[in-house]
Design an enzyme around this catalytic site. Structure first.
Site, PDB file in Angstrom:
ATOM      1  N   ASP A 114     -22.728 -26.283 -35.506  1.00 13.23           N
ATOM      2  CA  ASP A 114     -22.624 -25.706 -34.167  1.00 13.23           C
ATOM      3  C   ASP A 114     -23.834 -26.121 -33.316  1.00 13.23           C
ATOM      4  O   ASP A 114     -24.973 -26.094 -33.795  1.00 13.23           O
ATOM      5  CB  ASP A 114     -22.594 -24.172 -34.316  1.00 13.23           C
ATOM      6  CG  ASP A 114     -22.279 -23.470 -33.016  1.00 13.23           C
ATOM      7  OD1 ASP A 114     -21.168 -23.650 -32.510  1.00 13.23           O
ATOM      8  OD2 ASP A 114     -23.148 -22.727 -32.504  1.00 13.23           O
ATOM      9  N   GLU A 171     -21.202 -30.827 -33.685  1.00 10.63           N
ATOM     10  CA  GLU A 171     -20.744 -30.426 -32.360  1.00 10.63           C
ATOM     11  C   GLU A 171     -21.876 -30.814 -31.415  1.00 10.63           C
ATOM     12  O   GLU A 171     -22.876 -30.108 -31.301  1.00 10.63           O
ATOM     13  CB  GLU A 171     -20.498 -28.915 -32.283  1.00 10.63           C
ATOM     14  CG  GLU A 171     -19.843 -28.536 -30.964  1.00 10.63           C
ATOM     15  CD  GLU A 171     -20.314 -27.238 -30.338  1.00 10.63           C
ATOM     16  OE1 GLU A 171     -19.631 -26.753 -29.426  1.00 10.63           O
ATOM     17  OE2 GLU A 171     -21.369 -26.715 -30.712  1.00 10.63           O
TER      18      GLU A 171
HETATM   19  C1  NOJ Z   1     -20.162 -23.529 -29.845  1.00  6.88           C
HETATM   20  C2  NOJ Z   1     -19.122 -22.661 -30.453  1.00  6.88           C
HETATM   21  O1  NOJ Z   1     -17.973 -23.437 -30.686  1.00  6.88           O
HETATM   22  C3  NOJ Z   1     -18.884 -21.529 -29.496  1.00  6.88           C
HETATM   23  O2  NOJ Z   1     -17.755 -20.775 -29.813  1.00  6.88           O
HETATM   24  C4  NOJ Z   1     -20.127 -20.694 -29.442  1.00  6.88           C
HETATM   25  O3  NOJ Z   1     -19.969 -19.680 -28.480  1.00  6.88           O
HETATM   26  C5  NOJ Z   1     -21.344 -21.541 -29.085  1.00  6.88           C
HETATM   27  N1  NOJ Z   1     -21.369 -22.787 -29.786  1.00  6.88           N
HETATM   28  C6  NOJ Z   1     -22.602 -20.800 -29.418  1.00  6.88           C
HETATM   29  O4  NOJ Z   1     -22.750 -20.702 -30.800  1.00  6.88           O
END
Ligand code: NOJ
Length: 535
Positions: free
Chosen positions: A201, A275
């Site tokens: 993440d 990500e």
């Molecule tokens: C990306 C995640 O996919 C999302 O759902 C989240 O709110 C943010 N990162 C913060 O962790």
């Protein structure tokens, strides 16, 4: 010859556990619920599941606010349930990818609680980004959280802490070696429990620079970084070049270390997907250099218009940029953070685009419910739970629409998802979209996904690159068609609202909607539809 690692061209099914299946009648999905539906998952023809976070969490941000990364939140079950899920997945030859959240913890994590109870300058505060207020009492800089409102929250003694997301998600200070050690412990914990990989993440956010400098357009920047805020592409791209807290060089040091850790599990083929929302797109390739991570998400298809030029550019760019570091691209049409593809571009278009993308080299991600053609849930403001909604006083509706639980069976909501009231309401209008109904309908989106994924595995995976046959750059006979060949398959997508003739040879193996007719030696591809022909 060594065979390709399992993740190289895998189809990965994203499960948002809270919305998948409720096994204990409390209105929320859970890990035993996922385990009980693994036969369904397997029947889709996917290779792996990615589970969004299920760790101990006050759940202010759908579990991306982690209070203990090495335990399961009671709402989802316990560690034994996690072990059982992994064992049952492996029994079906499905790999399991866990979601790791290294940019921030929950404010309920013991480290943050200790920081609150410690003095300024203490080693407890050093694990986060605590700074004194400016002389006039304002926060250390003007950054705006990605969920709206200031990125800083003040604590009792007057210091502020940084949070790029909700105030309940304090950012970790990765200059502190203790943070790195703790995450290595977490990675090992889950690998030892059996997981096969990680989705990282906010992988681009760990290292911050210029924490005390103001940004010239903090609100614009925050909007540009959100998938659910519409913005002119040029304006977005210009703003994305100015982010001070993402994509700093230091993040790559971290992933080099992690890669060594993964590789030390010889024979396990542990993978990680970043990500990383970075700009310009070439920067994403740095995350998948040979000594770093295995995959990086390509988010372009989450926002791309259904337009042949736009889609050609996205596909071509992604393939060619990844090739510079010897990596394959990833493809995703939906996820838990963005509007569902069927709502965004239309139902038929979503099917056509899925079939177009399933032929491409690389790994494809499918967000649970996408295979059913689910639209976004229609919610009342009183149903909403996304922190974005609250932090913007309702100005931005947030991401709940994509997170509505899955409709499994029966005639009335909540369609077998739960015996209780689901945590987000499932509209009665989803009656025809249940898994039960779609299984019974050979023309359903579910059947299209199953057939396409089977064909993809049999005829396309491992067959190398594509050759463009029709696009704005190749052939350009017709700007409403996009076509490529790969291995023995020719893929043709008709993006227009009328049927189009195409000179495709071979036998039709699948079509996303309508019927392909033969006419004057040519094939007629139905409107808003993709067809595959086999030589
Ligand atoms: C990306 C995640 O996919 C999302 O759902 C989240 O709110 C943010 N990162 C913060 O962790």
């Amino acid at each position: 010859m060594k065979s390709a690692p399992w993740w190289k061209e895998a189809t990965i099914y994203q499960i948002y556990p809270r919305s998948f299946f409720d096994s204990n009648g409390d209105g929320e999905g859970d890990l035993p619920g996922v385990t009980s539906k693994l036969d369904y998952v397997k029947s889709l023809g996917v290779d792996a599941i990615w589970l969004s976070p299920f760790y101990t969490s006050p759940n202010k941000d759908g579990g991306y606010d982690v209070a203990n990364p090495r335990d399961v939140d009671p709402r989802f079950g316990n560690l034994e349930d996690a072990k059982e899920l992994i064992a049952q997945a492996h029994k079906r030859n499905l790999r399991v990818i866990a979601d790791i959240v290294p940019n921030h913890f929950s404010d309920q994590h013991e480290w943050f609680q200790a920081a609150l109870n410690s003095k300024r300058g203490s080693k407890e505060r050093e694990r986060f980004h605590f700074y004194d207020a400016n002389e006039d009492g304002t926060p250390p800089n003007n950054w705006i959280s990605l969920f709206g409102g200031p990125s800083w929250t003040q604590v009792a003694d007057g210091q502020f802490y940084l949070h790029l997301f909700d105030s309940s998600q304090p950012d970790l200070n990765w200059d502190n070696p203790e943070v790195n050690e703790d995450f290595e412990k977490t990675l090992r914990f889950w690998i030892d429990l059996g997981v096969d990989g990680f989705r990282i993440d906010v992988a681009h956010g760990l290292v911050k620079e210029d924490v005390l400098k103001n940004h010239p357009d903090p609100q614009g920047l925050s909007n540009a970084l959100r998938l659910d805020v519409a913005m002119d592409a040029e304006k977005r791209n210009a703003l994305l070049l100015t982010v001070p807290y993402f994509d700093r060089q230091g993040v790559h040091e971290i992933y080099r270390k992690w890669r060594k850790l993964f590789d030390s599990y010889v024979g396990r083929d542990i993978m990680a997907v970043a990500e990383a929302w970075v700009h310009p797109p070439v920067n994403a390739t740095r995350y998948v250099r040979a000594d770093e991570l295995h995959q990086v998400f390509n988010f372009d298809l989450l926002t791309a218009e259904f337009d042949s030029k736009v889609l050609f550019d996205v596909v071509e760019r992604s393939i060619s940029l990844n090739a510079t570091v010897n990596a394959l691209p990833t493809w995703a049409l939906s996820n838990h953070d963005s509007p569902r593809v069927a709502s965004r571009i239309g139902e038929e278009q979503a099917r056509a685009l899925a079939l177009f993308v399933f032929g491409l080299p690389g790994s494809t991600y499918v967000f649970a419910g996408q295979e059913l053609g689910l639209p976004d849930g229609q919610l009342q403001d009183s149903d909403r739970q996304d922190p974005t909604f609250f932090r913007t006083n309702g100005a931005i509706k947030g991401r709940d629409g994509a997170r509505v639980p899955l409709p499994w069976s029966g005639e009335t909501t909540p369609f077998g998802f739960s015996t209780a009231k689901p945590w987000l309401p499932i509209s009665q209008s989803w009656k025809d979209l249940t898994i039960e109904n779609e299984l019974a309908d050979p023309k359903s989106s579910l059947h299209l996904y199953r057939s396409a994924l089977e064909l993809r595995k049999e005829f396309l995976v491992g067959t190398g690159g594509i050759t463009w046959l029709e696009s704005s750059q190749h052939g350009h006979k017709n700007n409403s068609l996009l076509s490529y060949s790969r291995g023995s398959i020719t893929v043709v997508m008709n993006l227009s609202d009328s049927a189009k003739e195409y000179e495709a040879t071979g036998k039709l193996v699948i079509v996303s909607a309508g019927t392909v007719e033969a006419q004057d030696g040519k094939k007629v591809i139905p409107a808003r539809s993709t067809a595959w022909f086999m030589a």
